[in-house]
Write an enzyme that holds these catalytic residues in place. Sequence first.
Site, short mmCIF file in Angstrom:
data_model
loop_
_atom_site.label_atom_id
_atom_site.label_comp_id
_atom_site.label_asym_id
_atom_site.label_seq_id
_atom_site.Cartn_x
_atom_site.Cartn_y
_atom_site.Cartn_z
N HIS A 146 57.79 -24.05 42.89
CA HIS A 146 57.88 -24.53 44.27
C HIS A 146 59.31 -25.01 44.52
O HIS A 146 60.03 -25.36 43.58
CB HIS A 146 56.91 -25.69 44.49
CG HIS A 146 55.48 -25.30 44.48
ND1 HIS A 146 54.51 -26.06 45.11
CD2 HIS A 146 54.82 -24.24 43.93
CE1 HIS A 146 53.32 -25.49 44.94
NE2 HIS A 146 53.49 -24.39 44.23
N GLU A 204 60.56 -27.78 45.66
CA GLU A 204 60.88 -29.12 45.16
C GLU A 204 61.12 -29.11 43.66
O GLU A 204 62.07 -29.73 43.18
CB GLU A 204 59.74 -30.10 45.47
CG GLU A 204 59.43 -30.25 46.93
CD GLU A 204 58.31 -29.33 47.41
OE1 GLU A 204 57.51 -29.79 48.25
OE2 GLU A 204 58.23 -28.17 46.97
N CYS A 235 53.17 -30.85 47.99
CA CYS A 235 51.80 -30.76 47.48
C CYS A 235 51.63 -31.78 46.35
O CYS A 235 52.59 -32.44 45.95
CB CYS A 235 51.55 -29.34 46.97
SG CYS A 235 52.41 -28.95 45.44
N CYS A 284 54.08 -31.21 43.39
CA CYS A 284 55.46 -31.57 43.71
C CYS A 284 55.62 -33.07 43.89
O CYS A 284 56.64 -33.63 43.48
CB CYS A 284 55.92 -30.81 44.96
SG CYS A 284 56.06 -29.03 44.64
#
Length: 153
Positions: free
Chosen positions: A57, A59, A87, A90
């Site tokens: 992801h 992040e 999410c 993250c």
Amino acid sequence: MKTGNPGNKGFMEQALGLARQALSAGEVPVGAVVVLDGEVVGRGRNAMIGNCDPTAHAEVEAIRDAAARLGKWRLDGASIYVTLEPCPMCAGAIMAARIGHVVYGAPDPRKGAVASLYTILSDPRLGNPCKIEAGVLKNESLDLLKSFFAGKR
């Protein structure tokens, strides 16, 4: 990567640029930058498909980049700017890296772990709560996401 101090919108514009790169690569368009002392020290964009990595992801990629550049995993005093609400995974990575300030653009009603679905980053039971700023360049972030998902339907 010195940027001066463009403020929330300037750093979010950089994250949006990374989200556009993700879109061009066929990934969900999310971008993130980690900032320390007014300088971008980490950059990331969604790369799950290209890297065959479910943890890639934006992040996580930005945190990995910042930690590698700085030579340390603790990012005390840093901020992360991300185009979509983090999410749970993250949010956990943000907490593990000791990032104390999170700025995001669009809310994520399906997986958001900052305010929409969960409040991981502000839960005092999990450690020091993060300072949160939501909605910075929200419409621009949403437009990218809408364009991606419109092409999938």
